[in-house]
Enzyme design. Structure first.
Site, mmCIF file in Angstrom:
data_model
loop_
_atom_site.group_PDB
_atom_site.id
_atom_site.type_symbol
_atom_site.label_atom_id
_atom_site.label_comp_id
_atom_site.label_asym_id
_atom_site.label_seq_id
_atom_site.Cartn_x
_atom_site.Cartn_y
_atom_site.Cartn_z
ATOM 1 N N ASP A 241 45.893 37.081 29.930
ATOM 2 C CA ASP A 241 44.990 38.170 30.015
ATOM 3 C C ASP A 241 45.275 38.772 31.296
ATOM 4 O OD1 ASP A 241 43.264 40.419 29.916
ATOM 5 O OD2 ASP A 241 41.638 39.726 29.872
ATOM 6 N N LYS A 248 44.395 43.861 36.012
ATOM 7 C CA LYS A 248 43.379 42.700 37.092
ATOM 8 C C LYS A 248 43.895 42.844 38.315
ATOM 9 C CE LYS A 248 41.473 39.849 33.278
ATOM 10 N NZ LYS A 248 40.404 40.252 33.528
ATOM 11 N N ASP A 259 42.225 32.208 28.676
ATOM 12 C CA ASP A 259 41.520 33.263 27.650
ATOM 13 C C ASP A 259 41.316 33.033 26.261
ATOM 14 O OD1 ASP A 259 39.825 35.441 27.989
ATOM 15 O OD2 ASP A 259 41.471 36.992 28.043
ATOM 16 N N ASP A 318 41.374 46.011 29.832
ATOM 17 C CA ASP A 318 40.941 44.798 30.021
ATOM 18 C C ASP A 318 39.733 44.386 29.180
ATOM 19 O OD1 ASP A 318 40.870 42.578 31.425
ATOM 20 O OD2 ASP A 318 40.050 43.329 33.194
ATOM 21 N N GLU A 320 39.886 43.616 26.134
ATOM 22 C CA GLU A 320 40.851 43.277 24.997
ATOM 23 C C GLU A 320 40.121 42.262 23.948
ATOM 24 O OE1 GLU A 320 41.166 41.652 27.765
ATOM 25 O OE2 GLU A 320 41.149 39.794 26.894
ATOM 26 N N ARG A 322 37.343 41.768 22.679
ATOM 27 C CA ARG A 322 36.322 42.234 21.677
ATOM 28 C C ARG A 322 37.245 43.130 20.675
ATOM 29 N NH1 ARG A 322 32.837 45.613 26.160
ATOM 30 N NH2 ARG A 322 33.715 43.444 27.123
HETATM 31 N N1 BES Z 1 39.119 37.568 29.813
HETATM 32 C C1 BES Z 1 38.298 38.493 30.558
HETATM 33 C C2 BES Z 1 36.978 37.700 30.826
HETATM 34 C C3 BES Z 1 36.806 36.570 31.907
HETATM 35 C C4 BES Z 1 36.753 36.844 33.111
HETATM 36 C C5 BES Z 1 37.021 35.273 31.222
HETATM 37 C C6 BES Z 1 36.685 35.833 33.841
HETATM 38 C C7 BES Z 1 36.886 34.331 32.021
HETATM 39 C C8 BES Z 1 36.724 34.552 33.539
HETATM 40 C C9 BES Z 1 37.866 39.772 29.764
HETATM 41 O O1 BES Z 1 38.937 40.131 28.844
HETATM 42 C C10 BES Z 1 37.518 40.811 30.735
HETATM 43 O O2 BES Z 1 38.569 41.087 31.301
HETATM 44 N N2 BES Z 1 36.444 41.396 30.510
HETATM 45 C C11 BES Z 1 36.337 42.531 31.460
HETATM 46 C C12 BES Z 1 35.413 43.299 30.604
HETATM 47 C C13 BES Z 1 35.196 44.673 31.176
HETATM 48 C C14 BES Z 1 36.494 45.491 31.194
HETATM 49 C C15 BES Z 1 34.234 45.602 30.363
HETATM 50 C C16 BES Z 1 35.304 41.792 32.704
HETATM 51 O O3 BES Z 1 34.425 40.961 32.662
HETATM 52 O O4 BES Z 1 35.515 42.583 33.545
HETATM 53 ZN ZN ZN Z 2 40.311 38.609 28.035
HETATM 54 MN MN MN Z 3 40.491 41.259 29.872
#
Ligand code: BES
Ligand code: ZN
Ligand code: MN
Length: 470
Positions: A241, A248, A259, A318, A320, A322
């Site tokens: 991811d 990111k 991920d 990001d 993604e 869901r």
């Molecule tokens: N894979 C990430 C979540 C994540 C973050 C997993 C840290 C493990 C450690 C996910 O896809 C993500 O990027 N989520 C975003 C959501 C936001 C864009 C609403 C997040 O948590 O910032």
């Molecule tokens: Zn993710």
């Molecule tokens: Mn993400």
């Protein structure tokens, strides 16, 4: 992985003897006075190992291993502590008391011995712990359960630790297929991009679109004849991811090979259900995609049409996970119509903000299901905490162009909002669904008890304990 063998306590003639120890006392009777005296100084803390050298006597080395409160987590920690302190010894003998939790102890030994390897160990490499002789009441069933559980957890850890250059969606699907082939009664089907397109899996295709290594949907099924209930487990399988166009920052990206920890857990738990021949039908769905940045990547603001026709306005690429889960859940509800639906996902960084690094967030509108999963986690030695699904927060997801927004600009509860988004894809199963956000506990920053630094395989043990309780 070490093997175990029960022996008669009367036959113990070990060079190295392991003695489980509670606070200030060994857990077994009939030990030499010097061992009892030494044990009095041991805190009993789970996984603490102290060594008593007795050069002129037999056994010439006694290891005192703390069992904490003597509950499952204490025995698990003891097993792991022993495995770590004897990782370069071929065989050890353990003097087990009658009330030992053999299953937890064996699980601890097996999980504490875990190391991720890119290649199989060399034959002439350093010695490893190969055999544990258990002097105590034989319980082969406990060992069999411990082994199946530990093997599944090891599979999930291996999949999750694997670097993403090798771990493509196709690679993951192939690993599942070859592993499942060894078990009677497991069937696997893998959808490739053409078929995903033909059947309308728009979320998986959008997220996987930026990578030259296309997405997959793995469907793994264990359907024993005697089953009366059908459970579908859905796991997020993003093999890397980057965040996509909503990229990111570098530190947040570096561990994103993990991920797909949800996908790894649901697949491994289903394989173990088959290994243990649990009398419940289980289907694991693993939507797999690589979220990259390229000329073919999906864009913030794109409208995505999911399996079954609902649409999402994807305002942040990001978010993604869901999107791929929505497709797989809609498919499960429409085509598989299970009795219960549970999804596991490394879904949000907000999981750790709310609950810290070791606790997953559990969501369900069904109190009975939530309680059963909480109990299963407690039994397995994993931690979950139930979180709310406030109905009025749903408004934050409304979109002018689509059925819903994938994220909300106003709401701050990131893990909660992701759960509310997923709830929209549960249809008639809404109150027979649970979601677990296990972003935080999917990874351990250091060795601790049965966890080895790196991927933890979080969820495999909770799911197995829950499936066994149905
Ligand atoms: N894979 C990430 C979540 C994540 C973050 C997993 C840290 C493990 C450690 C996910 O896809 C993500 O990027 N989520 C975003 C959501 C936001 C864009 C609403 C997040 O948590 O910032
Ligand atoms: Zn993710
Ligand atoms: Mn993400």
């Amino acid at each position: 992985m070490p093997t175990f063998r029960f022996i008669d306590p009367a036959d113990v003639d070990a060079e190295t003897l392991v003695v489980p120890t509670g606070a200030g006392a060994p857990a077994v009777d009939g030990l030499p006075d010097d061992v009892v005296a030494f044990a009095a100084g041991h805190s009993g803390k789970g996984s603490v190992v102290e060594v008593l050298p007795r050069p002129t006597q037999r056994p010439s080395t006694v290891l005192l291993v703390g069992i904490g409160a003597g509950d499952a987590s204490g025995w698990r920690a003891a097993g792991a502590g022993l495995a770590r302190s004897r990782s370069h010894t071929g065989a050890v003998t353990v003097r087990l008391p009658d009330d030992a939790d053999v299953r937890a102890f064996a699980e601890g030994v097996l999980l504490g011995s875990y190391r991720f390897r890119l290649a199989p160990p060399k034959a002439d490499g350093p010695p490893e712990l190969t055999e544990v002789l258990l002097a105590g009441a034989p319980d082969e069933a406990a060992l069999a359960t411990a082994r199946a559980t530990a093997e599944a957890t090891t599979l999930a850890r291996d999949l999750t630790n694997m670097p993403s250059d090798e771990k493509t969606p196709a690679w993951f699907a192939e690993r599942v297929s070859t592993t499942a082939a060894a078990y009677d009664g497991l069937t696997v089907s893998v959808r490739e991009p053409d078929r995903l397109e033909a059947e309308g899996f728009g979320g998986i295709l959008a997220v996987g679109g930026g990578s030259s290594r296309g997405p997959r949907l793995v469907e793994l099924s264990w359907a024993p004849a005697e089953a009366t209930q059908h459970v579908v487990l859905v796991g997020k399988g993003i093999t890397f991811d980057t965040g996509g166009i909503s990229i990111k920052p570098r530190d947040a990206m570096k561990l994103m090979r993990k991920d797909m920890g949800g996908a790894a857990a649901v697949v491994a738990a289903t394989i173990a259900a088959a290994a243990l021949r649990l009398p419940v039908r289980v289907t694991a769905l693993a939507p797999l995609a690589e979220n990259l940045v390229s000329g073919s990547a999906f864009r913030p603001g794109d409208i995505i049409r999911h399996y079954g026709g609902r649409t999402s306005e994807s305002n942040n690429s990001d978010a993604e996970g869901r999107l791929v889960l929505a497709d797989a859940m809609a498919y499960a509800v429409d085509q598989l119509a299970p009795d219960l639906l549970v999804d596991l996902a490394t879904l949000t960084g907000a999981n750790a903000v709310a609950l810290g690094k070791r606790t997953a967030a559990l969501y369900s509108e069904n109190d009975g299901l939530a309680k059963a999963l909480e109990d299963a986690a407690a039994d397995a030695g994993e931690q979950v905490w139930r979180m709310p699904l406030p109905a009025d927060y749903r408004d934050y997801l409304s979109s002018d162009l689509a059925d819903l927004n994938s994220t909300s600009p106003e709401a701050s509860a990131g893990s909660v909002m992701a759960a509310l988004y997923l709830a929209e894809f549960t249809g008639p199963l809404r109150d027979r669904w649970a979601h677990i956000d296990m972003s935080a506990p999917s990874w351990a920053d250091s060795d601790s008890a049965e966890l080895t630094k790196g991927a933890t395989g979080w969820g495999v043990r909770t799911l197995l304990s829950w499936l066994a309780s149905l």
